[in-house]
Structures are given as structure tokens and as C-alpha cells.
Design a protein around this motif. Structure first.
Motif, mmCIF file in Angstrom:
data_model
loop_
_atom_site.group_PDB
_atom_site.id
_atom_site.type_symbol
_atom_site.label_atom_id
_atom_site.label_comp_id
_atom_site.label_asym_id
_atom_site.label_seq_id
_atom_site.Cartn_x
_atom_site.Cartn_y
_atom_site.Cartn_z
ATOM 1 N N MET A 52 -49.860 25.458 -16.105
ATOM 2 C CA MET A 52 -49.589 24.228 -15.401
ATOM 3 C C MET A 52 -47.934 23.836 -15.303
ATOM 4 O O MET A 52 -47.594 22.501 -15.221
ATOM 5 C CB MET A 52 -50.267 22.822 -16.178
ATOM 6 N N TRP A 53 -47.284 24.851 -15.444
ATOM 7 C CA TRP A 53 -46.020 24.675 -15.378
ATOM 8 C C TRP A 53 -45.424 24.242 -14.326
ATOM 9 O O TRP A 53 -44.006 23.221 -14.376
ATOM 10 C CB TRP A 53 -44.984 26.231 -15.827
ATOM 11 N N HIS A 54 -45.811 24.256 -12.778
ATOM 12 C CA HIS A 54 -45.166 24.161 -12.010
ATOM 13 C C HIS A 54 -45.622 22.432 -11.851
ATOM 14 O O HIS A 54 -45.050 21.570 -10.770
ATOM 15 C CB HIS A 54 -46.067 24.611 -10.644
ATOM 16 N N VAL A 55 -46.788 21.802 -12.342
ATOM 17 C CA VAL A 55 -47.061 19.999 -11.665
ATOM 18 C C VAL A 55 -45.907 19.940 -13.193
ATOM 19 O O VAL A 55 -45.317 18.663 -12.444
ATOM 20 C CB VAL A 55 -48.097 19.613 -12.965
ATOM 21 N N LEU A 56 -45.690 20.492 -14.435
ATOM 22 C CA LEU A 56 -44.900 20.211 -15.519
ATOM 23 C C LEU A 56 -43.454 19.932 -15.115
ATOM 24 O O LEU A 56 -42.429 18.792 -14.604
ATOM 25 C CB LEU A 56 -44.571 20.758 -16.539
ATOM 26 N N ALA A 57 -42.710 20.738 -13.446
ATOM 27 C CA ALA A 57 -41.124 21.213 -13.267
ATOM 28 C C ALA A 57 -41.351 20.213 -12.132
ATOM 29 O O ALA A 57 -40.786 19.076 -11.816
ATOM 30 C CB ALA A 57 -41.437 22.023 -12.898
ATOM 31 N N ALA A 58 -43.017 19.447 -11.400
ATOM 32 C CA ALA A 58 -42.671 18.468 -10.164
ATOM 33 C C ALA A 58 -42.438 17.371 -11.060
ATOM 34 O O ALA A 58 -42.035 16.671 -10.161
ATOM 35 C CB ALA A 58 -44.198 18.530 -9.708
ATOM 36 N N GLY A 59 -42.806 17.310 -12.366
ATOM 37 C CA GLY A 59 -41.866 15.468 -13.004
ATOM 38 C C GLY A 59 -41.509 15.773 -13.384
ATOM 39 O O GLY A 59 -40.403 14.439 -12.840
ATOM 40 N N ALA A 60 -40.607 16.695 -13.272
ATOM 41 C CA ALA A 60 -39.058 16.968 -13.720
ATOM 42 C C ALA A 60 -38.273 15.932 -12.475
ATOM 43 O O ALA A 60 -36.789 15.828 -13.145
ATOM 44 C CB ALA A 60 -38.781 17.780 -15.147
ATOM 45 N N LEU A 61 -38.707 16.690 -11.787
ATOM 46 C CA LEU A 61 -37.412 16.621 -11.026
ATOM 47 C C LEU A 61 -38.417 15.190 -10.111
ATOM 48 O O LEU A 61 -37.449 14.429 -9.362
ATOM 49 C CB LEU A 61 -38.180 18.009 -9.725
ATOM 50 N N LEU B 34 -36.380 10.330 -8.523
ATOM 51 C CA LEU B 34 -36.889 8.917 -8.279
ATOM 52 C C LEU B 34 -35.884 7.615 -8.126
ATOM 53 O O LEU B 34 -35.380 7.214 -7.987
ATOM 54 C CB LEU B 34 -38.316 8.709 -8.169
ATOM 55 N N TYR B 35 -35.080 8.117 -9.546
ATOM 56 C CA TYR B 35 -34.549 7.222 -10.116
ATOM 57 C C TYR B 35 -33.034 6.744 -9.695
ATOM 58 O O TYR B 35 -32.531 5.968 -9.398
ATOM 59 C CB TYR B 35 -34.195 7.297 -11.846
ATOM 60 N N SER C 90 -53.951 17.591 -15.068
ATOM 61 C CA SER C 90 -52.844 17.791 -14.156
ATOM 62 C C SER C 90 -52.222 16.478 -14.490
ATOM 63 O O SER C 90 -50.612 16.869 -14.524
ATOM 64 C CB SER C 90 -53.338 17.802 -12.676
ATOM 65 N N TYR C 91 -52.813 15.347 -14.435
ATOM 66 C CA TYR C 91 -51.914 14.474 -14.130
ATOM 67 C C TYR C 91 -51.425 13.930 -15.948
ATOM 68 O O TYR C 91 -50.011 13.849 -16.593
ATOM 69 C CB TYR C 91 -52.223 12.774 -13.910
ATOM 70 N N ASN C 92 -51.997 14.618 -16.748
ATOM 71 C CA ASN C 92 -51.018 14.796 -18.227
ATOM 72 C C ASN C 92 -49.661 15.317 -18.767
ATOM 73 O O ASN C 92 -48.838 15.169 -19.394
ATOM 74 C CB ASN C 92 -52.548 15.232 -19.660
ATOM 75 N N TRP C 93 -50.156 16.653 -17.608
ATOM 76 C CA TRP C 93 -48.757 16.835 -17.224
ATOM 77 C C TRP C 93 -47.778 16.491 -17.032
ATOM 78 O O TRP C 93 -46.812 16.722 -17.756
ATOM 79 C CB TRP C 93 -49.320 18.976 -17.333
ATOM 80 N N PHE C 94 -48.335 15.850 -15.417
ATOM 81 C CA PHE C 94 -47.598 14.916 -14.781
ATOM 82 C C PHE C 94 -46.453 14.095 -15.952
ATOM 83 O O PHE C 94 -45.273 13.085 -15.260
ATOM 84 C CB PHE C 94 -47.588 14.816 -13.816
ATOM 85 N N ILE C 95 -47.265 13.170 -16.779
ATOM 86 C CA ILE C 95 -46.716 12.517 -17.250
ATOM 87 C C ILE C 95 -46.102 12.834 -18.496
ATOM 88 O O ILE C 95 -44.193 12.118 -18.472
ATOM 89 C CB ILE C 95 -47.874 11.451 -17.140
#
Length: 261
Positions: free
Chosen positions: A1-10, A15-16, A75-80
Motif C-alpha cells: 500500500m505504499w502507493h496509497v501512502l504516497a498518494a495521500g502524502a501528495l 490541496l492545501y 486502503s483509506y487507513n493508509w491514505f489517512i
């Protein structure tokens, strides 16, 4: 799930930055602090809608509350995770701006002033973020095994109140705290917070009891002790925050009634 983690980090910091830039262009009279503040609240609202939407999808997809799986629960746990890290920094940034003029005028170290302000005024929220990152998310990803996606979805739905809380703060920031929109939004804050953060826990216990034929009042005695402890730990600050919201709403409507007279 590293790609999900990276997506959230970006996604969340990106967005901010986008919102902050747009705010400076659309509202040239606003200070950097004001633009940062409204940007962080927009990001919080977006995260709230994404989390609640994911939770609703999970809940409606899991007919078996214990064993059914849905990929969003993981997935959303990783994303958050990146959001919690970003939002912790955003909280510090708000206090950094607040302390900027004061620390410059009296010579006090700016970082220390901001940290003291953060710990004094947002300590409970800081504890909430830290506990989410170090306890709740690891439990959701690693310790629960392959069960309980339904309950993870329920916890995601709790974020549905966040956009209304953020909108209320934006209206205050824009000096619209006495507007009709602010009062209507306040009612939605109370409603969504009570349903999604307080009644959520009886709902989860009732769903478990229905599936296994256990009366609601007996469910706490038929599940592992650590489940009750975790639920109580999550619910306790929600009750405290709901009490603060009710007190604030009472003052708002009470002052409005006094003016009408």
C-alpha cells in the motif's frame, strides 16, 4: 500500500497549497494567516467527505459485520496517515501565524511561542491525532486481522461532521457568525456530530447483536474486553467535544434571542 501512502502524502499538502494560492488570488486583502487558515479548513472538509463516503460504501457492502471485507477499509487507513501528519503540522502553522506579531514585538522565540500556544489551546486535538496515528490506525491495519471492516467503515463515517465544523469556523473567520447560514450550519453540526460520533457506538453494538442474536445490553459482555476499552477511549473525547458544541450553540441562540427582544 505504499502507493496509497504516497498518494495521500501528495494529495493533502498539495490541496492545501492549491487552496492557499487561490485564496491569495481571490482575496488579495487577506493576510497570509487568513489564507492559510481557510485553506486548512477546506482540506479538513474534503478529508471529512472522503472518509465518510468511504465509510458508507464499506458499511453498505459488508452484510456480515464481522467477516465481510472491503478494500477501502485498508486502503483509506493508509491514505489517512499522511492527512494526520499534515493536519498536525497545519495546527502548528495556525499558532505560528497567531504568535508571529507577538513574538516579534517582545523578542520571544517564535517557535517556542507557537508550540506553547498549540499545547495550551489544542492539546486534546493533538492527543487525538497522536493516538490515531500510534494506536487506532495500527490496530485497523495490523492488529484486527481479517475481520471488522464494517466497524472500520463506521469509524470513517464519524468524519461526516467535520465539513460542517470547518464551515462554521470559516463563517466566523468571515465575520458571518450572526448570519442565518451560520445558525443553520450550527444545527447541522449538532445533528451530524450527535448521530455520527455519539449514536455511532450504539449502532455498532446493535449491528453486532442483531447478527449474532444478542440483545443490545448484553453485547459489551460478549465481545473482547479490549474492544470495549478502545470504543470507550474513542467515545470519551467525542462526548466532551459534543458538550462544548452544545454549550457554544446555547450561547449563540441565547444571544440571538436576546437581540430579538
Amino acid at each position: 500500500m505504499w502507493h496509497v501512502l504516497a498518494a495521500g502524502a501528495l494529495f493533502f499538502p498539495g490541496l492545501y497549497l492549491l487552496c492557499s494560492r487561490c485564496a491569495r488570488l481571490v482575496l488579495p486583502g487577506w493576510s497570509e494567516a487568513d489564507c492559510s487558515l481557510i485553506s486548512s479548513r477546506i482540506v479538513s472538509s474534503v478529508q471529512g467527505f472522503l472518509a465518510a463516503g468511504s465509510g458508507i460504501i464499506i458499511i453498505t457492502s459488508c452484510k456480515d459485520v464481522k467477516y465481510d471485507r472491503h478494500w477501502l477499509a485498508t486502503s483509506y487507513n493508509w491514505f489517512i496517515i499522511p492527512y494526520m501528519v499534515y493536519d498536525t503540522y497545519a495546527m502548528y502553522l495556525r499558532h505560528w501565524y497567531k504568535c508571529q506579531d507577538k513574538s516579534t514585538s517582545n523578542g520571544k522565540d517564535h517557535f517556542s511561542a507557537a508550540m506553547n500556544s498549540l499545547l495550551r489551546k489544542d492539546f486534546l486535538m493533538l492527543v487525538h491525532h497522536t493516538a490515531t496515528l500510534t494506536i487506532v490506525i495500527p490496530m485497523g491495519l495490523f492488529l484486527r486481522g481479517d475481520i471488522g471492516d464494517f466497524f472500520v467503515g463506521c469509524l470513517f463515517v464519524a468524519e461526516l461532521s467535520t465539513p460542517f465544523v470547518s464551515l462554521g469556523k470559516v463563517l466566523i473567520q468571515m465575520n458571518l457568525q450572526n448570519s442565518f447560514l451560520h445558525k443553520v450550519n450550527g444545527a447541522f453540526v449538532l445533528l451530524t456530530f450527535f448521530i455520527c460520533r455519539i449514536l455511532l457506538f450504539p449502532f455498532m453494538y446493535n449491528a453486532y447483536g442483531k447478527q449474532f442474536g444478542i440483545p443490545l445490553y448484553k453485547v459489551p459482555f460478549n465481545i473482547p474486553l479490549h474492544c470495549n476499552i478502545v470504543n470507550a477511549s474513542i467515545m470519551a473525547p467525542q462526548i466532551y467535544w459534543f458538550w462544548l458544541i452544545c454549550r457554544k450553540a446555547f450561547r449563540l441562540f441565547n444571544s440571538s434571542s436576546s437581540k430579538d427582544r
